[in-house]
Design a protein around this motif. Structure first.
Motif, mmCIF file in Angstrom:
data_model
loop_
_atom_site.group_PDB
_atom_site.id
_atom_site.type_symbol
_atom_site.label_atom_id
_atom_site.label_comp_id
_atom_site.label_asym_id
_atom_site.label_seq_id
_atom_site.Cartn_x
_atom_site.Cartn_y
_atom_site.Cartn_z
ATOM 1 N N SER A 1 -9.882 -11.094 -31.952
ATOM 2 C CA SER A 1 -8.289 -11.326 -31.668
ATOM 3 C C SER A 1 -8.250 -10.340 -30.538
ATOM 4 O O SER A 1 -8.800 -9.211 -30.673
ATOM 5 N N PRO A 2 -6.924 -10.468 -29.896
ATOM 6 C CA PRO A 2 -6.515 -9.428 -29.271
ATOM 7 C C PRO A 2 -6.239 -7.897 -29.855
ATOM 8 O O PRO A 2 -6.434 -7.100 -29.478
ATOM 9 N N GLU A 3 -5.690 -8.194 -31.302
ATOM 10 C CA GLU A 3 -5.849 -6.783 -32.047
ATOM 11 C C GLU A 3 -7.074 -6.246 -32.242
ATOM 12 O O GLU A 3 -7.144 -5.115 -32.217
ATOM 13 N N ASP A 4 -8.175 -6.812 -32.354
ATOM 14 C CA ASP A 4 -9.636 -6.202 -32.694
ATOM 15 C C ASP A 4 -9.752 -5.627 -31.172
ATOM 16 O O ASP A 4 -10.359 -4.655 -31.239
ATOM 17 N N PHE A 5 -9.421 -6.181 -30.176
ATOM 18 C CA PHE A 5 -9.819 -5.642 -28.913
ATOM 19 C C PHE A 5 -9.132 -4.472 -28.548
ATOM 20 O O PHE A 5 -9.383 -3.297 -28.055
ATOM 21 N N ASP A 6 -7.661 -4.353 -28.989
ATOM 22 C CA ASP A 6 -6.989 -3.136 -28.986
ATOM 23 C C ASP A 6 -7.452 -2.150 -29.731
ATOM 24 O O ASP A 6 -7.523 -0.885 -29.103
ATOM 25 N N TYR A 7 -7.888 -2.353 -30.892
ATOM 26 C CA TYR A 7 -8.429 -1.200 -31.541
ATOM 27 C C TYR A 7 -10.110 -0.739 -31.275
ATOM 28 O O TYR A 7 -9.975 0.369 -31.146
ATOM 29 N N ALA A 8 -10.705 -1.862 -30.559
ATOM 30 C CA ALA A 8 -11.895 -1.259 -29.920
ATOM 31 C C ALA A 8 -11.844 -0.374 -29.064
ATOM 32 O O ALA A 8 -12.440 0.642 -28.853
ATOM 33 N N THR A 9 -10.741 -0.768 -27.976
ATOM 34 C CA THR A 9 -10.380 -0.077 -26.802
ATOM 35 C C THR A 9 -10.218 1.347 -27.018
ATOM 36 O O THR A 9 -10.302 2.299 -26.181
ATOM 37 N N GLU A 10 -9.353 1.224 -28.094
ATOM 38 C CA GLU A 10 -8.741 2.758 -28.539
ATOM 39 C C GLU A 10 -9.853 3.570 -29.109
ATOM 40 O O GLU A 10 -9.901 4.933 -28.603
ATOM 41 N N LYS A 11 -10.726 3.212 -29.777
ATOM 42 C CA LYS A 11 -11.969 3.972 -30.101
ATOM 43 C C LYS A 11 -12.928 4.212 -29.007
ATOM 44 O O LYS A 11 -13.451 5.241 -28.724
ATOM 45 N N LEU A 12 -13.026 3.203 -28.050
ATOM 46 C CA LEU A 12 -13.959 3.387 -26.806
ATOM 47 C C LEU A 12 -13.264 4.577 -26.048
ATOM 48 O O LEU A 12 -14.072 5.423 -25.557
ATOM 49 N N ARG A 13 -11.957 4.593 -25.648
ATOM 50 C CA ARG A 13 -11.535 5.480 -24.647
ATOM 51 C C ARG A 13 -11.486 6.864 -25.405
ATOM 52 O O ARG A 13 -11.741 7.727 -24.633
ATOM 53 N N ALA A 14 -11.554 6.990 -26.561
ATOM 54 C CA ALA A 14 -11.293 8.184 -27.439
ATOM 55 C C ALA A 14 -12.790 8.743 -27.239
ATOM 56 O O ALA A 14 -12.980 10.125 -27.188
ATOM 57 N N GLU A 15 -13.640 8.031 -27.532
ATOM 58 C CA GLU A 15 -15.122 8.356 -27.787
ATOM 59 C C GLU A 15 -16.181 8.215 -26.630
ATOM 60 O O GLU A 15 -17.306 8.811 -26.627
ATOM 61 N N ILE A 16 -16.027 7.299 -25.750
ATOM 62 C CA ILE A 16 -16.967 7.076 -24.876
ATOM 63 C C ILE A 16 -17.531 8.262 -23.930
ATOM 64 O O ILE A 16 -18.529 8.082 -23.270
ATOM 65 N N GLY A 17 -16.640 9.197 -23.732
ATOM 66 C CA GLY A 17 -16.951 10.176 -22.618
ATOM 67 C C GLY A 17 -18.025 11.072 -23.150
ATOM 68 O O GLY A 17 -18.847 11.640 -22.450
ATOM 69 N N SER A 18 -18.369 11.220 -24.488
ATOM 70 C CA SER A 18 -19.607 11.811 -24.899
ATOM 71 C C SER A 18 -20.956 11.156 -24.807
ATOM 72 O O SER A 18 -22.065 11.857 -24.556
ATOM 73 N N ILE A 19 -20.834 9.703 -24.159
ATOM 74 C CA ILE A 19 -22.264 8.903 -23.725
ATOM 75 C C ILE A 19 -21.849 8.864 -22.214
ATOM 76 O O ILE A 19 -23.101 9.093 -21.643
ATOM 77 N N SER A 20 -20.664 8.414 -21.619
ATOM 78 C CA SER A 20 -20.628 8.238 -20.130
ATOM 79 C C SER A 20 -20.911 9.715 -19.337
ATOM 80 O O SER A 20 -21.586 9.305 -18.226
ATOM 81 N N GLU A 21 -20.496 10.603 -19.783
ATOM 82 C CA GLU A 21 -20.655 11.794 -18.847
ATOM 83 C C GLU A 21 -22.226 12.012 -18.671
ATOM 84 O O GLU A 21 -22.804 12.162 -17.581
ATOM 85 N N PRO A 22 -22.995 12.228 -19.911
ATOM 86 C CA PRO A 22 -24.397 12.507 -19.570
ATOM 87 C C PRO A 22 -25.103 11.320 -19.037
ATOM 88 O O PRO A 22 -26.074 11.438 -18.363
ATOM 89 N N PHE A 23 -24.600 10.137 -19.287
ATOM 90 C CA PHE A 23 -25.386 8.918 -18.637
ATOM 91 C C PHE A 23 -25.226 8.971 -17.236
ATOM 92 O O PHE A 23 -26.180 8.762 -16.414
ATOM 93 N N ASN A 24 -24.038 9.198 -16.853
ATOM 94 C CA ASN A 24 -23.875 9.468 -15.359
ATOM 95 C C ASN A 24 -24.718 10.436 -14.736
ATOM 96 O O ASN A 24 -25.065 10.236 -13.586
ATOM 97 N N ALA A 25 -24.980 11.477 -15.529
ATOM 98 C CA ALA A 25 -25.733 12.646 -14.791
ATOM 99 C C ALA A 25 -27.094 12.012 -14.308
ATOM 100 O O ALA A 25 -27.903 12.414 -13.640
ATOM 101 N N ILE A 26 -27.499 11.108 -15.439
ATOM 102 C CA ILE A 26 -28.829 10.211 -15.163
ATOM 103 C C ILE A 26 -28.855 9.342 -13.954
ATOM 104 O O ILE A 26 -29.510 9.167 -13.189
ATOM 105 N N LEU A 27 -27.646 8.442 -13.952
ATOM 106 C CA LEU A 27 -27.541 7.462 -13.002
ATOM 107 C C LEU A 27 -27.334 8.364 -11.561
ATOM 108 O O LEU A 27 -27.966 7.606 -10.647
#
Length: 432
Positions: A161-187
């Motif tokens: 549902s849209p509510e599920d997507f809102d919940y997921a994006t809230e979590k992703l926005r808060a935590e994805i930096g711990s993955i994205s920053e080191p992965f960008n260093a590899i890319l």
């Protein structure tokens, strides 16, 4: 002459297990970076880790014959860079990223096995129009979202549902930096096509929901030849996405396993991946007799090491070490003490909680002694919160793992129940 093998993140238990492999009488294993640096943390400073690893290797007074690892991100993505610098066998960085960059990987799969690739698209979780763009790409509820680089099931969500997507994006926005920053260093160190370069580390994947009986095919590529050597079932808890146990050998029909092995060979040849191990996760939809390719991992599965040792005679780290030394893996088959083996996950289904009691080392040893060849790892200490545990899925927390073997699957499940009765965890401040 002694050959020196450097293992990124090597711990004491695996150091002992490596000594039981075939053909390692003249091999010396060395720890390269500590477990605390590469997996007992959720912060990965890849440039600093690479610099420290290189300083250790440069200071070594002897030959550097292999640089290997058996751990997911960030270790898997560091290995091609280290191996290229020190001229040891490994897959190229670009072929590895064709597997680990989830969008690039799906594109490659779609080129060679489109009938086994679900509909997918990439999206920016910080884009307020992301949900409508996912719809424009042809995806409808339900679908699944995950980072373009993830490890385990971290930050993966089913969206109904849209509510599920809102919940997921809230979590992703808060935590994805711990993955994205080191992965960008590899890319940044890779030669990427322009359409892939624009899909940076903070992007996510949306995919059609696929399901059925899940399993993992373990294999390797040596001098361009793709070999698959085992299939492990991934059994989930009823009605949830969390894993209950991994079972080896697989109970899937042999014909289905052979089809998965052929798909694996076709995909890995197309990617150009070479001189390294891999595992590929699949679903078999039994009703429609449809095989879906879920994702490719550029390493052996560490969770499966005990299973292969119990059933086949040695850990499939045999594959990692042999390939690292430039030789064809000498992996035995069905030479172990057990017919079946499993890793069970003791999980709690809270949003968070504080461990007020955990089993002592003595209690864990007594529990393990209930069944021969049982190994137990408890991940909690008294006073820890569940949210402090690294690499967890979005729906539960694995507080312990239990590896064991048996003659039959039914005996294996019965043995697990006996062991679990000896493990007592208690929690306070529980958030349901």
């Amino acid at each position: 002459m002694t050959r020196n093998v450097f293992v990124v993140g090597l711990n004491d238990y695996n150091a002992e297990r490596l000594k039981r492999l075939r053909g390692v009488e003249d091999v010396a294993f060395h720890q390269l970076l500590t477990p605390a640096q590469v997996y007992e943390t959720q912060e990965f400073d890849i440039p600093a880790m690479l610099a420290e690893a290189e300083a250790q290797l440069d200071a070594f007074d002897g030959s550097i014959d292999a640089i290997v690892g058996y751990i997911d991100f960030p270790v898997s993505t560091m290995l091609p860079l280290l191996s290229a610098k020190y001229d040891t066998p490994n897959a190229s960085l670009e072929s590895l990223l064709k597997c680990e960059h989830k969008f690039w990987s799906r594109q490659v799969m779609n080129e060679v096995v489109p009938e086994h690739t679900p509909n997918f698209t990439a999206f920016d979780p910080f884009d307020e129009e992301a949900l409508s763009k996912i719809g424009d790409a042809g995806l409808r509820f339900p679908f699944f979202v995950k980072p373009i680089k993830s490890s385990g099931s971290r930050l993966g969500f089913r969206i109904d549902s849209p509510e599920d997507f809102d919940y997921a994006t809230e979590k992703l926005r808060a935590e994805i930096g711990s993955i994205s920053e080191p992965f960008n260093a590899i890319l940044e160190k890779a030669d990427l096509p322009e359409d892939i370069r624009t899909i940076e580390g903070h992007y996510c994947m949306a995919e059609r929901v696929i399901g059925g009986r899940q399993c993992t095919v373990e294999g390797y590529v040596h001098d361009g030849e793709v070999t698959c050597y085992g299939t492990v079932d991934s059994i989930r808890y009823p009605q949830v996405l969390s894993f209950f146990y991994y079972l080896y050998p697989s109970t899937l029909p042999q014909k289905v396993q052979e089809q998965m092995w052929e798909i694996s060979r076709k995909v890995m040849e197309h990617i150009g991946y070479d001189n390294a191990g891999f595992n590929i996760e699949y679903f078999w939809d039994e009703v429609d007799n449809q095989i879906w390719l879920l994702e490719i991992n550029t390493r052996i599965a560490q969770s499966h090491c005990d299973l292969f040792e119990m059933v086949d005679g040695v850990s499939h780290q045999q594959v990692t070490v042999d390939l690292g030394l430039g030789r064809k893996p000498d992996m035995p088959h069905r030479e172990g003490a057990h017919n079946v083996a499993a890793e069970f996950f003791y999980r709690v289904f809270f949003s968070d909680a504080t461990a007020s009691r955990v089993p002592s080392r003595a209690e864990i040893e007594v529990a393990a002694e209930q069944v021969e060849s049982t190994r137990i790892s408890s991940y909690l200490q008294k006073g820890m919160t569940l949210s402090q545990l690294p690499e967890q899925d979005a729906y539960s927390f694995a507080v312990a793992s239990i590896w064991m073997g048996a003659k039959t699957r039914s005996k294996l499940l019965w043995n697990y129940e006996q062991v679990m009765k000896r493990l007592n965890y208690e929690f306070d401040d529980i958030l349901d």
